[in-house]
Write a protein that holds these residues in place. Sequence first.
Motif, PDB file in Angstrom:
ATOM      1  N   TRP A  18      -1.977  -9.953   8.389  1.00 59.53           N
ATOM      2  CA  TRP A  18      -0.890 -10.194   7.449  1.00 59.53           C
ATOM      3  C   TRP A  18       0.416 -10.227   8.234  1.00 59.53           C
ATOM      4  O   TRP A  18       0.601  -9.466   9.183  1.00 59.53           O
ATOM      5  CB  TRP A  18      -0.822  -9.075   6.427  1.00 59.53           C
ATOM      6  N   GLY A  19       1.318 -11.067   7.797  1.00 59.12           N
ATOM      7  CA  GLY A  19       2.636 -11.132   8.411  1.00 59.12           C
ATOM      8  C   GLY A  19       3.481  -9.936   8.009  1.00 59.12           C
ATOM      9  O   GLY A  19       3.106  -9.151   7.124  1.00 59.12           O
ATOM     10  N   PRO A  20       4.641  -9.771   8.642  1.00 56.73           N
ATOM     11  CA  PRO A  20       5.491  -8.606   8.354  1.00 56.73           C
ATOM     12  C   PRO A  20       5.958  -8.537   6.897  1.00 56.73           C
ATOM     13  O   PRO A  20       6.035  -7.457   6.324  1.00 56.73           O
ATOM     14  CB  PRO A  20       6.671  -8.760   9.310  1.00 56.73           C
ATOM     15  N   GLU A  21       6.253  -9.693   6.276  1.00 57.47           N
ATOM     16  CA  GLU A  21       6.697  -9.688   4.882  1.00 57.47           C
ATOM     17  C   GLU A  21       5.574  -9.245   3.957  1.00 57.47           C
ATOM     18  O   GLU A  21       5.790  -8.484   3.017  1.00 57.47           O
ATOM     19  CB  GLU A  21       7.200 -11.076   4.457  1.00 57.47           C
ATOM     20  N   ALA A  22       4.357  -9.718   4.228  1.00 61.18           N
ATOM     21  CA  ALA A  22       3.211  -9.333   3.406  1.00 61.18           C
ATOM     22  C   ALA A  22       2.922  -7.840   3.534  1.00 61.18           C
ATOM     23  O   ALA A  22       2.648  -7.160   2.548  1.00 61.18           O
ATOM     24  CB  ALA A  22       1.980 -10.151   3.796  1.00 61.18           C
ATOM     25  N   ARG A  23       2.988  -7.322   4.754  1.00 58.99           N
ATOM     26  CA  ARG A  23       2.751  -5.887   4.966  1.00 58.99           C
ATOM     27  C   ARG A  23       3.815  -5.048   4.268  1.00 58.99           C
ATOM     28  O   ARG A  23       3.507  -4.034   3.626  1.00 58.99           O
ATOM     29  CB  ARG A  23       2.720  -5.560   6.458  1.00 58.99           C
ATOM     30  N   ALA A  24       5.060  -5.483   4.381  1.00 55.98           N
ATOM     31  CA  ALA A  24       6.150  -4.733   3.739  1.00 55.98           C
ATOM     32  C   ALA A  24       5.994  -4.755   2.219  1.00 55.98           C
ATOM     33  O   ALA A  24       6.200  -3.734   1.558  1.00 55.98           O
ATOM     34  CB  ALA A  24       7.501  -5.313   4.147  1.00 55.98           C
ATOM     35  N   LEU A  25       5.629  -5.911   1.667  1.00 58.10           N
ATOM     36  CA  LEU A  25       5.416  -6.010   0.221  1.00 58.10           C
ATOM     37  C   LEU A  25       4.276  -5.107  -0.212  1.00 58.10           C
ATOM     38  O   LEU A  25       4.394  -4.379  -1.204  1.00 58.10           O
ATOM     39  CB  LEU A  25       5.131  -7.456  -0.182  1.00 58.10           C
ATOM     40  N   PHE A  26       3.174  -5.128   0.515  1.00 57.44           N
ATOM     41  CA  PHE A  26       2.038  -4.288   0.162  1.00 57.44           C
ATOM     42  C   PHE A  26       2.405  -2.804   0.215  1.00 57.44           C
ATOM     43  O   PHE A  26       2.040  -2.038  -0.680  1.00 57.44           O
ATOM     44  CB  PHE A  26       0.844  -4.567   1.078  1.00 57.44           C
ATOM     45  N   LYS A  27       3.134  -2.403   1.229  1.00 56.42           N
ATOM     46  CA  LYS A  27       3.550  -1.000   1.325  1.00 56.42           C
ATOM     47  C   LYS A  27       4.433  -0.600   0.150  1.00 56.42           C
ATOM     48  O   LYS A  27       4.278   0.473  -0.432  1.00 56.42           O
ATOM     49  CB  LYS A  27       4.278  -0.740   2.646  1.00 56.42           C
ATOM     50  N   GLU A  28       5.360  -1.485  -0.213  1.00 61.05           N
ATOM     51  CA  GLU A  28       6.255  -1.194  -1.338  1.00 61.05           C
ATOM     52  C   GLU A  28       5.480  -1.133  -2.652  1.00 61.05           C
ATOM     53  O   GLU A  28       5.682  -0.221  -3.465  1.00 61.05           O
ATOM     54  CB  GLU A  28       7.353  -2.259  -1.426  1.00 61.05           C
ATOM     55  N   LEU A  29       4.572  -2.080  -2.860  1.00 59.36           N
ATOM     56  CA  LEU A  29       3.767  -2.065  -4.082  1.00 59.36           C
ATOM     57  C   LEU A  29       2.883  -0.819  -4.142  1.00 59.36           C
ATOM     58  O   LEU A  29       2.758  -0.193  -5.192  1.00 59.36           O
ATOM     59  CB  LEU A  29       2.902  -3.321  -4.171  1.00 59.36           C
ATOM     60  N   SER A  30       2.287  -0.472  -3.012  1.00 57.06           N
ATOM     61  CA  SER A  30       1.440   0.727  -2.961  1.00 57.06           C
ATOM     62  C   SER A  30       2.244   1.972  -3.315  1.00 57.06           C
ATOM     63  O   SER A  30       1.790   2.822  -4.094  1.00 57.06           O
ATOM     64  CB  SER A  30       0.823   0.897  -1.574  1.00 57.06           C
ATOM     65  N   SER A  44      -4.851   2.478  -1.922  1.00 61.58           N
ATOM     66  CA  SER A  44      -6.132   1.986  -1.407  1.00 61.58           C
ATOM     67  C   SER A  44      -6.821   1.104  -2.434  1.00 61.58           C
ATOM     68  O   SER A  44      -7.416   0.076  -2.090  1.00 61.58           O
ATOM     69  CB  SER A  44      -7.053   3.158  -1.047  1.00 61.58           C
ATOM     70  N   TYR A  45      -6.752   1.502  -3.695  1.00 62.70           N
ATOM     71  CA  TYR A  45      -7.357   0.691  -4.757  1.00 62.70           C
ATOM     72  C   TYR A  45      -6.694  -0.677  -4.831  1.00 62.70           C
ATOM     73  O   TYR A  45      -7.364  -1.693  -5.018  1.00 62.70           O
ATOM     74  CB  TYR A  45      -7.255   1.388  -6.106  1.00 62.70           C
ATOM     75  N   LEU A  46      -5.378  -0.718  -4.672  1.00 57.45           N
ATOM     76  CA  LEU A  46      -4.660  -1.993  -4.677  1.00 57.45           C
ATOM     77  C   LEU A  46      -5.151  -2.873  -3.527  1.00 57.45           C
ATOM     78  O   LEU A  46      -5.419  -4.065  -3.720  1.00 57.45           O
ATOM     79  CB  LEU A  46      -3.152  -1.765  -4.566  1.00 57.45           C
ATOM     80  N   GLY A  47      -5.295  -2.305  -2.350  1.00 55.61           N
ATOM     81  CA  GLY A  47      -5.804  -3.058  -1.205  1.00 55.61           C
ATOM     82  C   GLY A  47      -7.200  -3.597  -1.453  1.00 55.61           C
ATOM     83  O   GLY A  47      -7.522  -4.735  -1.088  1.00 55.61           O
ATOM     84  N   GLN A  48      -8.043  -2.791  -2.098  1.00 57.76           N
ATOM     85  CA  GLN A  48      -9.395  -3.241  -2.414  1.00 57.76           C
ATOM     86  C   GLN A  48      -9.381  -4.395  -3.411  1.00 57.76           C
ATOM     87  O   GLN A  48     -10.155  -5.347  -3.285  1.00 57.76           O
ATOM     88  CB  GLN A  48     -10.217  -2.077  -2.964  1.00 57.76           C
TER      89      GLN A  48
END
Length: 78
Positions: A18-30, A44-48
């Motif tokens: 994942w690119g930096p924007e995708a990782r940052a978005l995922f961290k914020e959503l998590s 973790s459930y969101l990632g799954q």
Amino acid sequence: MDSSFIFVPFGVKTLGPWGPEARALFKELSKRVIESTGDPRAGSYLGQRISLAIQRGNAAILGTVSRCGGFEDVLDFI
């Protein structure tokens, strides 16, 4: 959309990083999901769920490719 929404388009490859924007978005959503549910496993459930969505999308594409005769036909369609 007003400022209460976050819009970050990103593409995901099946086996690619994942690119930096995708990782940052995922961290914020998590973080937000964990805060709203109180469940530390919610991230973790969101990632799954994202992983399953990618797998389902891949299956849909591969099913289309096998029915139409190959990637050449799909690429001509796109």
